[in-house]
Scaffold this motif. Structure first.
Motif, PDB file in Angstrom:
ATOM      1  N   VAL B 184       0.854  -1.190   0.000  1.00  0.00           N
ATOM      2  CA  VAL B 184       0.000   0.000   0.000  1.00  0.00           C
ATOM      3  C   VAL B 184       0.890   1.240   0.000  1.00  0.00           C
ATOM      4  CG1 VAL B 184      -1.843   1.245   1.189  1.00  0.00           C
ATOM      5  CG2 VAL B 184      -1.795  -1.250   1.270  1.00  0.00           C
ATOM      6  N   CYS B 185       0.581   2.177  -0.899  1.00  0.00           N
ATOM      7  CA  CYS B 185       1.403   3.383  -1.042  1.00  0.00           C
ATOM      8  C   CYS B 185       0.680   4.574  -0.449  1.00  0.00           C
ATOM      9  CB  CYS B 185       1.656   3.678  -2.511  1.00  0.00           C
ATOM     10  SG  CYS B 185       2.437   2.306  -3.348  1.00  0.00           S
ATOM     11  N   ASN B 190      -3.472  10.246   0.770  1.00  0.00           N
ATOM     12  CA  ASN B 190      -4.175   9.183   0.046  1.00  0.00           C
ATOM     13  C   ASN B 190      -3.422   7.862   0.110  1.00  0.00           C
ATOM     14  OD1 ASN B 190      -6.355  10.823  -1.179  1.00  0.00           O
ATOM     15  ND2 ASN B 190      -4.621  11.874  -2.122  1.00  0.00           N
ATOM     16  N   PHE B 191      -4.175   6.774   0.105  1.00  0.00           N
ATOM     17  CA  PHE B 191      -3.575   5.446   0.057  1.00  0.00           C
ATOM     18  C   PHE B 191      -3.976   4.779  -1.237  1.00  0.00           C
ATOM     19  CE2 PHE B 191      -3.994   6.555   4.475  1.00  0.00           C
ATOM     20  CZ  PHE B 191      -2.756   6.197   4.993  1.00  0.00           C
ATOM     21  N   LEU B 192      -2.998   4.265  -1.973  1.00  0.00           N
ATOM     22  CA  LEU B 192      -3.362   3.589  -3.206  1.00  0.00           C
ATOM     23  C   LEU B 192      -2.552   2.328  -3.433  1.00  0.00           C
ATOM     24  CD1 LEU B 192      -1.190   4.590  -5.708  1.00  0.00           C
ATOM     25  CD2 LEU B 192      -2.391   6.682  -5.171  1.00  0.00           C
ATOM     26  N   LEU B 193      -3.118   1.475  -4.308  1.00  0.00           N
ATOM     27  CA  LEU B 193      -2.506   0.184  -4.585  1.00  0.00           C
ATOM     28  C   LEU B 193      -1.950   0.160  -6.001  1.00  0.00           C
ATOM     29  CD1 LEU B 193      -5.326  -2.122  -3.175  1.00  0.00           C
ATOM     30  CD2 LEU B 193      -3.086  -1.766  -2.158  1.00  0.00           C
ATOM     31  N   ASP B 204       5.176   8.746  -1.129  1.00  0.00           N
ATOM     32  CA  ASP B 204       5.944   9.182   0.042  1.00  0.00           C
ATOM     33  C   ASP B 204       6.504   7.975   0.789  1.00  0.00           C
ATOM     34  OD1 ASP B 204       5.374  11.908  -0.314  1.00  0.00           O
ATOM     35  OD2 ASP B 204       3.373  11.586   0.481  1.00  0.00           O
ATOM     36  N   ALA B 205       5.628   7.047   1.094  1.00  0.00           N
ATOM     37  CA  ALA B 205       6.068   5.854   1.819  1.00  0.00           C
ATOM     38  C   ALA B 205       5.171   4.710   1.404  1.00  0.00           C
ATOM     39  CB  ALA B 205       5.948   6.073   3.327  1.00  0.00           C
ATOM     40  N   ARG B 206       5.699   3.516   1.450  1.00  0.00           N
ATOM     41  CA  ARG B 206       4.843   2.362   1.155  1.00  0.00           C
ATOM     42  C   ARG B 206       5.179   1.232   2.101  1.00  0.00           C
ATOM     43  NH1 ARG B 206       7.857   0.100  -4.181  1.00  0.00           N
ATOM     44  NH2 ARG B 206       9.646   1.453  -3.981  1.00  0.00           N
ATOM     45  N   GLN B 221       7.549  -4.749   5.289  1.00  0.00           N
ATOM     46  CA  GLN B 221       8.685  -3.855   5.110  1.00  0.00           C
ATOM     47  C   GLN B 221       8.193  -2.484   4.674  1.00  0.00           C
ATOM     48  OE1 GLN B 221      12.248  -4.906   5.057  1.00  0.00           O
ATOM     49  NE2 GLN B 221      13.146  -3.834   3.336  1.00  0.00           N
ATOM     50  N   LYS B 222       8.644  -1.476   5.418  1.00  0.00           N
ATOM     51  CA  LYS B 222       8.360  -0.098   5.023  1.00  0.00           C
ATOM     52  C   LYS B 222       9.402   0.310   4.002  1.00  0.00           C
ATOM     53  CE  LYS B 222       9.403   3.885   5.270  1.00  0.00           C
ATOM     54  NZ  LYS B 222      10.423   4.879   5.537  1.00  0.00           N
ATOM     55  N   GLN B 223       8.960   0.928   2.927  1.00  0.00           N
ATOM     56  CA  GLN B 223       9.889   1.409   1.910  1.00  0.00           C
ATOM     57  C   GLN B 223       9.566   2.862   1.592  1.00  0.00           C
ATOM     58  OE1 GLN B 223       9.964  -1.795  -1.376  1.00  0.00           O
ATOM     59  NE2 GLN B 223       8.215  -2.246  -0.084  1.00  0.00           N
ATOM     60  N   GLY B 224      10.399   3.460   0.755  1.00  0.00           N
ATOM     61  CA  GLY B 224      10.143   4.824   0.338  1.00  0.00           C
ATOM     62  C   GLY B 224      10.701   5.817   1.325  1.00  0.00           C
ATOM     63  N   PRO B 225      10.855   7.090   0.864  1.00  0.00           N
ATOM     64  CA  PRO B 225      11.567   8.085   1.661  1.00  0.00           C
ATOM     65  C   PRO B 225      10.800   8.633   2.861  1.00  0.00           C
ATOM     66  CG  PRO B 225      10.769   9.057  -0.378  1.00  0.00           C
ATOM     67  CD  PRO B 225      10.463   7.597  -0.458  1.00  0.00           C
TER      68      PRO B 225
END
Lengths: 250, 259
Positions: B184-185, B190-193, B204-206, B221-225
């Protein structure tokens, strides 16, 4: 140190193998300025796990093609000393250390004012000297104070801890043997004043309720660690001020 | 320059007119590579990944002497994106492979104990290799589905005089669970797939979450900046639980062959 898989009970009558209660951290030691050549440095130990961190920068980034014109960059390297584990670890990067280096960087990116430093790098080197579980979070805790000591402008400190489920109980700050025998474990880091989670890695098996409970626990303990980090930084600057008044030159 | 994808997301829209919680068209072709013990081609829109399983003889790890071994590896080959370069796997490819590795391993999908031949000396090594053919975003969900389907189609080679004999096979791998990974991003609030590549650039983060059939979470796992709040994680897990059932349907193909 014996850390392999075991069928032995790890929590007996509410006490862990090392005498702690499930919700206890191991004894924490934080020390600054252990690497004088660096712009900021620290050593952190959580029980038998020891990490040394040096921060170089903000400094000009070479070769120049790596520079970003609108922002600075952060580079992190997590590395384990060959003697830090039971069986000698071959020197050089492994898949594991490459991944941990990346998640360490991502744990700090939201905290550092990188956009104020175009063309510049901040280099963070994490060396694990002794490993007894929770090494990546110990590295992050050490890196956080080392960056503050280097004068890197940050929105908040980053505080980290591990939580998990061992013998069906929720525990904080897993040591090596617990880590290898846990039902689930989580590496967690946050910016405590911003309530922002910047590292989250989990493996094992948990329901959503169990997960949320463990994250709560992780948050509480990060706040405890935060106050220790804050204290060691404040002490450094009290010392610097006193030295300034006396006119001491290091 | 502000991204068009971002402007649309802020208006509640997406560049290809999907809903926020809608995946692109998914296609799964099991047994795609005949030389592999198991394989799958999976496509999410224009993101295409081939997963191949090869079995080899390996030495069990010293801390698990009574288990075979499992390893998921990935190559971001330069054919798949102008951003990929030739050479040994770098940071992103390593992280990608390890996220999928943990999803499979921690779900206890494969009974590694059944893959031990002589404790401490010899066991089967299950090697899953992921080849990215085209990167149009959301590699993790696509790659995880490909890895699981490939494992579900995989056959055990025979062992003859301590050597692998691929002239005949001995049935499927000892597989029980079927983990699904959903990422999930978070973009602004907003949250999108299933972001495509333009959307992925503004995330921003996923959070990638692997779920077992019994609803238990087995890897994250958290990814993204960017960072996530506790409330974000709560929202994300609910989205993952809802969506994982939908993705699991694409694994039905393997089921008939595996058991």
């Amino acid at each position: 140190m014996v850390m392999a898989k075991t069928d032995e009970k790890l929590i007996v009558k509410g006490k862990r193998k090392d005498g702690r209660k499930p919700e206890d951290l191991r004894p924490v030691k934080l020390e600054l300025d252990v690497v004088k050549r660096a712009d900021g440095s620290s050593q952190a130990s959580f029980g038998n796990t020891v990490a040394v961190v040096a921060v170089y920068g903000p400094r000009k980034l070479y070769p120049r093609f790596l520079q970003e014109s609108d922002t600075g960059i952060l580079r992190c390297r997590y590395n384990m000393a060959p003697f830090s584990v039971d069986e000698r670890k071959k020197p050089g990067p492994s898949r594991r250390s490459v991944e941990i280096s990346k998640v360490t960087r991502l744990a700090f990116e939201p905290a550092v004012f990188l956009e104020d430093f175009p063309k510049v790098t901040i280099d963070v080197f994490v060396e694990i000297i002794a490993a007894d579980g929770s090494t990546r979070v110990t590295g992050i805790n050490a890196a956080s104070v080392a960056m503050a000591a280097a004068g890197v402008p940050m929105r908040d400190l980053v505080s980290a801890c591990s939580v998990g489920k061992v013998d069906g109980e929720y525990v904080v700050d897993l040591n090596g043997i617990e880590d290898n025998n846990s039902d689930a474990d989580i590496a967690f880091a946050m910016m405590p004043n911003k309530d922002l989670i910047t590292l989250l890695q989990m493996d094992g098996r948990l329901t959503k309720e169990e997960l949320m409970k463990l994250l709560e626990m992780a948050g509480e303990n990060c706040r405890k660690i935060y106050s220790m980090q804050r204290e060691v930084i404040m002490k450094k600057y009290e010392r610097v001020e006193a030295e300034d008044e006396r006119g001491d030159v290091e | 320059m502000r991204s068009y994808a971002l402007e649309l997301i802020e208006k509640g829209k997406r560049i290809d007119e999907r809903k926020f919680d809608e995946y692109r068209k998914i296609e799964v072709i099991p047994d795609y590579v005949k030389n592999a013990e198991g394989s799958a081609f999976v496509r999410f829109g224009n993101t295409k990944i081939i997963a191949g399983v090869k079995m080899e003889l390996s030495v069990p790890f010293s801390d698990t002497p009574d288990e075979g071994t499992l390893m998921v590896s990935a190559e971001f080959t330069p054919l798949a994106s102008p951003d990929f370069e030739a050479g040994p796997p770098r940071e992103d490819a390593t992280e990608f492979a390890r996220i999928i590795d943990r999803g499979v391993r921690e779900s206890e999908m494969i009974d590694l104990k059944k893959l031990c031949i002589t404790p401490g000396e010899k066991g089967w090594g299950v090697c899953v290799d992921l080849h990215i053919i085209n990167n149009d975003g959301n590699l993790v969900d696509c790659g995880a589905l490909a890895a699981v389907v490939a494992l579900l189609t995989a056959k055990m080679p025979k062992l003859k005089d301590d050597k692998i004999d691929r002239s005949g096979f001995e049935g499927p791998l000892p597989v029980s669970q079927k983990p699904v990974t959903v990422t999930v991003c978070k973009v602004g609030q907003n949250f999108l797939l299933d972001p495509n590549i333009q959307e992925e650039e503004v995330v921003d983060a996923r959070l990638s979450v692997a779920v077992r059939e019994d609803g238990r979470i087995c890897a994250m796992q958290k990814q993204g900046p960017g960072g996530l709040t506790m409330k974000d994680i709560d929202t994300i897990i609910d989205m993952v639980m809802k969506k994982s059932e939908e993705l699991r349907k694409f694994m039905a193909v393997g089921k008939t062959k595996a058991k």
